[in-house]
Design an enzyme around this catalytic site. Structure first.
Site, PDB file in Angstrom:
ATOM      1  N   ASN A  46      -4.502 -10.999  -1.271  1.00 44.08           N
ATOM      2  CA  ASN A  46      -4.591 -12.283  -2.675  1.00 44.08           C
ATOM      3  C   ASN A  46      -5.524 -13.707  -1.109  1.00 44.08           C
ATOM      4  O   ASN A  46      -5.566 -13.143   0.984  1.00 44.08           O
ATOM      5  CB  ASN A  46      -2.731 -13.195  -1.810  1.00 44.08           C
ATOM      6  CG  ASN A  46      -2.174 -12.788  -3.007  1.00 44.08           C
ATOM      7  OD1 ASN A  46      -2.638 -12.662  -4.475  1.00 44.08           O
ATOM      8  ND2 ASN A  46      -0.981 -12.342  -2.583  1.00 44.08           N
TER       9      ASN A  46
ATOM     10  N   GLY B  59       0.839  -1.133   0.092  1.00 45.75           N
ATOM     11  CA  GLY B  59       0.153   0.013   0.276  1.00 45.75           C
ATOM     12  C   GLY B  59       0.715   1.644  -0.004  1.00 45.75           C
ATOM     13  O   GLY B  59       0.843   1.627  -1.089  1.00 45.75           O
TER      14      GLY B  59
ATOM     15  N   ARG C 122       1.770 -13.475   2.640  1.00 45.81           N
ATOM     16  CA  ARG C 122       2.744 -14.918   3.255  1.00 45.81           C
ATOM     17  C   ARG C 122       3.947 -14.973   4.463  1.00 45.81           C
ATOM     18  O   ARG C 122       4.190 -14.002   3.519  1.00 45.81           O
ATOM     19  CB  ARG C 122       2.424 -16.177   2.406  1.00 45.81           C
ATOM     20  CG  ARG C 122       2.213 -15.522   1.052  1.00 45.81           C
ATOM     21  CD  ARG C 122       2.749 -16.316  -0.316  1.00 45.81           C
ATOM     22  NE  ARG C 122       2.914 -16.182  -1.289  1.00 45.81           N
ATOM     23  CZ  ARG C 122       2.733 -17.720  -2.378  1.00 45.81           C
ATOM     24  NH1 ARG C 122       3.052 -17.967  -2.335  1.00 45.81           N
ATOM     25  NH2 ARG C 122       2.952 -16.424  -3.791  1.00 45.81           N
TER      26      ARG C 122
ATOM     27  N   HIS D 184      -4.481 -16.426 -10.098  1.00 46.90           N
ATOM     28  CA  HIS D 184      -3.073 -15.594  -9.432  1.00 46.90           C
ATOM     29  C   HIS D 184      -2.233 -17.078  -8.201  1.00 46.90           C
ATOM     30  O   HIS D 184      -2.398 -16.462  -6.916  1.00 46.90           O
ATOM     31  CB  HIS D 184      -2.623 -13.944  -8.810  1.00 46.90           C
ATOM     32  CG  HIS D 184      -1.794 -13.652  -8.338  1.00 46.90           C
ATOM     33  ND1 HIS D 184      -0.289 -13.826  -9.294  1.00 46.90           N
ATOM     34  CD2 HIS D 184      -0.929 -13.562  -7.079  1.00 46.90           C
ATOM     35  CE1 HIS D 184       0.349 -12.934  -8.610  1.00 46.90           C
ATOM     36  NE2 HIS D 184      -0.190 -12.581  -7.139  1.00 46.90           N
TER      37      HIS D 184
HETATM   38  N1  APR Z   1      -8.313  -2.269   7.578  1.00 50.26           N
HETATM   39  C1  APR Z   1      -7.097  -1.579   7.398  1.00 50.26           C
HETATM   40  N2  APR Z   1      -5.475  -2.168   7.298  1.00 50.26           N
HETATM   41  C2  APR Z   1      -5.795  -3.456   7.901  1.00 50.26           C
HETATM   42  C3  APR Z   1      -6.848  -4.094   8.111  1.00 50.26           C
HETATM   43  C4  APR Z   1      -8.130  -3.895   7.882  1.00 50.26           C
HETATM   44  N3  APR Z   1      -9.492  -4.529   8.054  1.00 50.26           N
HETATM   45  N4  APR Z   1      -6.170  -5.487   8.716  1.00 50.26           N
HETATM   46  C5  APR Z   1      -5.073  -4.968   8.111  1.00 50.26           C
HETATM   47  N5  APR Z   1      -4.727  -4.059   7.553  1.00 50.26           N
HETATM   48  C6  APR Z   1      -3.703  -3.366   7.381  1.00 50.26           C
HETATM   49  C7  APR Z   1      -2.570  -3.979   8.102  1.00 50.26           C
HETATM   50  O1  APR Z   1      -2.339  -3.355   9.439  1.00 50.26           O
HETATM   51  C8  APR Z   1      -1.375  -3.637   7.714  1.00 50.26           C
HETATM   52  O2  APR Z   1      -0.363  -2.163   7.652  1.00 50.26           O
HETATM   53  O3  APR Z   1      -3.108  -4.618   5.756  1.00 50.26           O
HETATM   54  C9  APR Z   1      -1.464  -4.346   5.666  1.00 50.26           C
HETATM   55  C10 APR Z   1      -0.840  -5.365   5.324  1.00 50.26           C
HETATM   56  O4  APR Z   1       0.680  -4.477   4.841  1.00 50.26           O
HETATM   57  P1  APR Z   1       1.821  -5.427   5.026  1.00 50.26           P
HETATM   58  O5  APR Z   1       1.712  -6.764   6.438  1.00 50.26           O
HETATM   59  O6  APR Z   1       2.719  -5.149   5.145  1.00 50.26           O
HETATM   60  O7  APR Z   1       1.124  -6.423   3.805  1.00 50.26           O
HETATM   61  P2  APR Z   1       1.739  -6.315   2.006  1.00 50.26           P
HETATM   62  O8  APR Z   1       2.707  -7.113   2.077  1.00 50.26           O
HETATM   63  O9  APR Z   1       1.482  -5.003   1.556  1.00 50.26           O
HETATM   64  O10 APR Z   1       0.320  -7.585   1.308  1.00 50.26           O
HETATM   65  C11 APR Z   1      -0.972  -6.668   2.183  1.00 50.26           C
HETATM   66  O11 APR Z   1      -1.108  -8.035  -0.575  1.00 50.26           O
HETATM   67  O12 APR Z   1       0.538  -8.503  -1.754  1.00 50.26           O
HETATM   68  C12 APR Z   1      -0.603  -8.984  -1.311  1.00 50.26           C
HETATM   69  O13 APR Z   1      -0.012 -11.172  -0.242  1.00 50.26           O
HETATM   70  C13 APR Z   1      -0.679  -9.680   0.286  1.00 50.26           C
HETATM   71  O14 APR Z   1      -2.998 -10.491   0.912  1.00 50.26           O
HETATM   72  C14 APR Z   1      -1.053  -9.333   1.141  1.00 50.26           C
HETATM   73  C15 APR Z   1      -1.576  -7.968   0.701  1.00 50.26           C
END
Ligand code: APR
Length: 310
Positions: A120, A14, A82, A175
């Site tokens: 995912n 994000g 993951r 995917h």
């Molecule tokens: N509302 C808002 N944000 C949320 C929620 C929610 N209910 N639940 C989790 N998050 C936020 C987390 O707090 C975290 O900041 O989503 C973010 C996910 O970020 P990362 O853990 O860094 O994961 P990232 O590598 O960005 O991947 C996110 O994209 O590519 C796919 O498989 C990957 O499903 C995963 C997603």
């Protein structure tokens, strides 16, 4: 800016997507996350880089969805990534609930937005977002094919020692492990790679592409890929914001195309101001069609899991 994009989930994918959106000066950006302070901190940090990066995109971070009101596009990256040993499908239980929840919240403020799903397992999460939003199918789009095709392109360029810019590739299907890279439609300066490489080398690149996400997970150990996924989501957003009508492989809800019914799967689509403006049906060989069907069966299986989860 006259366009607004909200990115939900201010983690690796994000925040990187937000950075690319503003540095390309495509729109104003709202970052949202469930963790207090994180979206605000990252948005402020990016805003402070703006004078050096020379853009005037406004950035806001929030925990409250009111800040996302009237977005043109919402990119959903919320969820868990993951870890080594996990497949994308292992994330389904946790991420289905998160994607459902964030979709329900965001559509209250942006009923006309186009949703780009990144969380995912991708194809299954598109089903969750379509159902939770009640949006028409042209406004719910999954990011997978652009990423998988970019990985294939990168490997083709490395193999042939040519510019990535001269490469073109198509990866269709779900995917996951069953994705369908199409060497016949993958080219270097218009020349199919089947003319440029041995079958053994193509097979090796195809295998590396299908395993591309897992290769990065096994190196990072604490999370999954994010630079290329963010780039892919932003290429899709750009085509929509500028109404460019690029033909890109994306997860689209099929109702009869490619013989598939009520299923999200990666196919070439035209992306413009209305979202998916056309599903392009390319002719596939029997072997390619069989691979696409196998991939569709894997997505159907996840649909079954979603049903059981409720
Ligand atoms: N509302 C808002 N944000 C949320 C929620 C929610 N209910 N639940 C989790 N998050 C936020 C987390 O707090 C975290 O900041 O989503 C973010 C996910 O970020 P990362 O853990 O860094 O994961 P990232 O590598 O960005 O991947 C996110 O994209 O590519 C796919 O498989 C990957 O499903 C995963 C997603």
């Amino acid at each position: 800016m006259d366009k607004k994009v909200t990115v939900i989930g201010s983690g690796n994918v994000g925040a990187t997507a937000a950075q690319r959106l503003c540095e390309k000066e495509l729109c104003d950006v709202v970052l949202i996350d469930i963790i207090e302070g994180v979206p605000q901190g990252k948005a402020l940090d990016l805003a402070e880089a703006a004078p050096i990066e020379k853009h005037d995109s406004h950035l806001v971070g929030a925990n409250d969805y009111a800040a996302s009101a009237d977005s043109d596009i919402v990119i959903i990256t919320a969820g868990i990534p993951r870890k080594p040993g996990m497949s994308r499908d292992d994330l389904i239980g946790t991420n289905a609930g998160i994607v459902k929840n964030v979709t329900q919240q965001v559509i209250k403020y942006s009923p006309n937005a186009i949703l780009i799903i990144v969380s995912n397992p991708l194809d299954a999460m598109c089903h969750v977002a379509l159902e939770a939003s009640g949006f028409p199918k042209n406004r719910v789009i999954g990011m997978a094919g652009v990423l998988d095709s970019a990985r294939f392109r990168a490997f083709i360029a490395m193999e042939l020692n040519v510019s990535v810019e001269s490469t073109h590739a198509f990866v269709l299907g779900g995917h996951g492990d069953t994705m369908v890279p199409l060497p016949r439609y993958s080219t270097v300066a218009g020349i199919p790679i089947t003319e440029l490489m041995s079958k053994e080398r193509i097979d090796a690149l195809v295998k590396r592409t299908a395993n591309g996400g897992a290769e990065i997970v096994s190196l990072l150990k604490t999370g999954s890929a994010y630079y290329a996924p963010a780039s892919a989501a932003v290429e899709m957003a750009e085509s929509i914001l500028k109404d460019k009508k690029k033909i890109l492989p994306c997860a689209a809800y099929l109702q009869g195309e490619y013989g598939m019914q009520d299923l999200f799967i990666g196919v070439p689509v035209k992306l413009g101001a209305k979202g998916i403006e056309q599903v392009i049906e390319i002719r596939l060989t029997d072997e390619e069609m069989a691979a696409l069907k196998k991939s569709a069966a894997a997505v159907e299986e996840l649909k079954g899991v979603l049903k059981r989860l409720g």
